[in-house]
Design a protein around this motif. Structure first.
Motif, mmCIF file in Angstrom:
data_model
loop_
_atom_site.group_PDB
_atom_site.id
_atom_site.type_symbol
_atom_site.label_atom_id
_atom_site.label_comp_id
_atom_site.label_asym_id
_atom_site.label_seq_id
_atom_site.Cartn_x
_atom_site.Cartn_y
_atom_site.Cartn_z
ATOM 1 N N ARG A 114 0.825 -1.201 0.000
ATOM 2 C CA ARG A 114 0.000 0.000 0.000
ATOM 3 C C ARG A 114 0.866 1.261 0.000
ATOM 4 N N THR A 115 1.991 1.228 0.737
ATOM 5 C CA THR A 115 2.874 2.390 0.799
ATOM 6 C C THR A 115 3.485 2.677 -0.562
ATOM 7 N N ARG A 116 3.914 1.629 -1.245
ATOM 8 C CA ARG A 116 4.520 1.796 -2.563
ATOM 9 C C ARG A 116 3.499 2.322 -3.571
ATOM 10 N N LEU A 117 2.283 1.802 -3.496
ATOM 11 C CA LEU A 117 1.230 2.254 -4.403
ATOM 12 C C LEU A 117 0.905 3.721 -4.164
ATOM 13 N N LEU A 118 0.852 4.115 -2.895
ATOM 14 C CA LEU A 118 0.581 5.511 -2.565
ATOM 15 C C LEU A 118 1.697 6.415 -3.076
ATOM 16 N N ALA A 119 2.951 5.970 -2.949
ATOM 17 C CA ALA A 119 4.085 6.757 -3.432
ATOM 18 C C ALA A 119 4.009 6.947 -4.946
ATOM 19 N N LEU A 120 3.646 5.891 -5.662
ATOM 20 C CA LEU A 120 3.504 5.991 -7.115
ATOM 21 C C LEU A 120 2.376 6.949 -7.497
ATOM 22 N N LEU A 121 1.286 6.907 -6.748
ATOM 23 C CA LEU A 121 0.159 7.796 -7.011
ATOM 24 C C LEU A 121 0.552 9.252 -6.789
ATOM 25 N N VAL A 122 1.260 9.530 -5.694
ATOM 26 C CA VAL A 122 1.702 10.900 -5.403
ATOM 27 C C VAL A 122 2.680 11.372 -6.484
ATOM 28 N N ALA A 123 3.580 10.486 -6.909
ATOM 29 C CA ALA A 123 4.533 10.842 -7.963
ATOM 30 C C ALA A 123 3.804 11.183 -9.257
ATOM 31 N N LEU A 124 2.789 10.401 -9.593
ATOM 32 C CA LEU A 124 2.016 10.660 -10.806
ATOM 33 C C LEU A 124 1.295 12.005 -10.714
ATOM 34 N N VAL A 125 0.691 12.279 -9.571
ATOM 35 C CA VAL A 125 0.020 13.572 -9.373
ATOM 36 C C VAL A 125 1.025 14.713 -9.495
ATOM 37 N N ASP B 190 11.804 11.443 -3.526
ATOM 38 C CA ASP B 190 10.745 11.674 -2.550
ATOM 39 C C ASP B 190 9.505 12.179 -3.285
ATOM 40 N N PRO B 191 8.472 11.371 -3.454
ATOM 41 C CA PRO B 191 7.285 11.802 -4.190
ATOM 42 C C PRO B 191 6.614 13.038 -3.591
#
Length: 377
Positions: A3-14, A128-129
């Motif tokens: 979940r942490t990795r997925l959240l980091a990818l989402l923040v990076a995409l945003v 750092d996303p």
């Protein structure tokens, strides 16, 4: 995927999406700025030299000699490729909407700058996303990587150099020579775009080199030789008389920092910090800057996050410290100089966000634990 990795990818995409949107708006809507009025006519001079095969004249051009020609040459190639006609510069007002006849020239060069700024945000997201999101909507980074300034390309190269330097550090006292050479070459290229980016990047790396490779000449050679070679090869202004031309160019900056123009501005030594906490730019033009969050949160979050960044990514913590000290000591206090430190500062602030959330999670856990104890009693 956790979940942490997925959240980091989402923040990076945003972060990347915000960077693209905000800089696209800025490219189209910002009026001509003062330095653009200097660099763009020179870019057209270079473009004519390139069209006519007068490559020897490129290094001989003395106008704006204090800054190396690399970024201006990239702008020259941009207007050549797009065939953007040269505007009548007297008819391009300062601080007013761009005339339609001037838009192709500004659009071609600004887009090159903006793409470099967007890539910077994407690279910071690998570190750092949350820091990348702060950088994406930062008004200073947006403005000066969306205009035909000299900041975006050297800033991108400096970020790449620090990332490569991180890869080169295999331990506190060991370096991978290949990555060290890549880092040095990128640093030399950044300096060939604008000198301060090479200086601040080099000062950031210096403590790690001194402590980790002070008695190992191979490591120093792997770093210094590519830095010097690439800096010279990418700077045509130095080819005819390297040492005299470099001395003339560098001393200009010292003289200018003590010139009447700088003294008349009467900006205090802490002006870079004042820029960072003043929301004037983010509120200066509606429809470009999404938020003034950084004006009240970036510096406090960076202070809170600096210890965490030092533990996790020490190169960026040192980069933030070196950059801020340089800005405070250097007499010239123009706002575009903030881009020397903003990527590293945003990475520290991203660590600050995670630290504050950690404090909140621990506090919530304690409150819940006390509630369970009270209920059990």
């Amino acid at each position: 995927m956790s979940r942490t990795r997925l959240l980091a990818l989402l923040v990076a995409l945003v972060a990347v999406l915000v960077a693209v949107w905000q800089r696209t708006q800025a490219v189209e809507r910002l009026s001509q700025d003062y330095d653009e009025a200097v660099y763009l006519p020179i870019a057209y001079d270079y473009a004519r030299m390139m069209e006519q095969g007068r490559w020897g004249d490129v290094g001989a051009l003395r106008e704006n000699f204090e800054h190396p020609p690399l970024v201006k040459l990239l702008y020259a190639e941009a207007v050549r490729v797009t065939e953007a006609p040269e505007p009548e510069w007297d008819n391009v007002p300062m601080g007013q909407p761009l005339p339609d006849a001037a838009r192709p020239a500004f659009r071609a060069t600004r887009r090159l700058s903006a793409v470099a700024g967007m890539i910077q945000v994407g690279l910071v997201a690998t570190v750092d996303p949350l820091g990348a999101l702060l950088l994406a909507w930062d008004p200073y980074h947006t403005k000066y990587t969306s205009q035909a300034y000299l900041e975006a390309v050297p800033g991108l190269l400096a970020v790449l150099a620090l990332l490569a330097f991180e890869r080169a550090r295999r331990g506190a006292k060991d370096f991978a020579p290949g990555w060290l050479a890549v880092s040095g070459a990128l640093l030399g290229l950044a300096a060939a775009g604008k000198y301060p980016y090479g200086l601040v990047g080099g000062l950031t790396m210096l403590p790690f080199l001194v402590t980790g490779a002070r008695t190992r000449w191979q490591a120093w050679a792997a770093f210094v030789v590519p830095t010097a070679a690439v800096f010279f090869l990418a700077n045509p202004a130095l080819w005819s008389s390297p040492f005299a031309s470099l001395w003339e160019s560098v001393t200009f900056h010292w003289d200018y920092s003590h010139s009447a123009h700088v003294r008349r501005s009467a900006l205090p030594w802490y002006q870079p910090l004042a820029y960072l906490v003043d929301p004037w730019l983010s509120q200066s033009q509606e429809g470009i800057y999404l938020t003034d969050f950084n004006a009240w949160a970036l510096l406090p979050l960076a202070v809170v996050g600096a210890p965490r960044t030092w533990r996790e990514r020490p190169v960026w913590a040192v980069g933030a410290g070196v950059g801020l000290v340089f800005l405070l000591l250097w007499s010239t206090k123009w706002p575009q100089y903030l881009l020397l430190v903003l990527p590293a500062l945003c990475i520290c602030a991203g660590g600050g966000v995670r630290t504050v959330f950690g404090w909140g999670a621990r506090l919530l856990h304690k409150v819940r634990a006390r509630g369970r104890l009270s209920a059990g009693a």
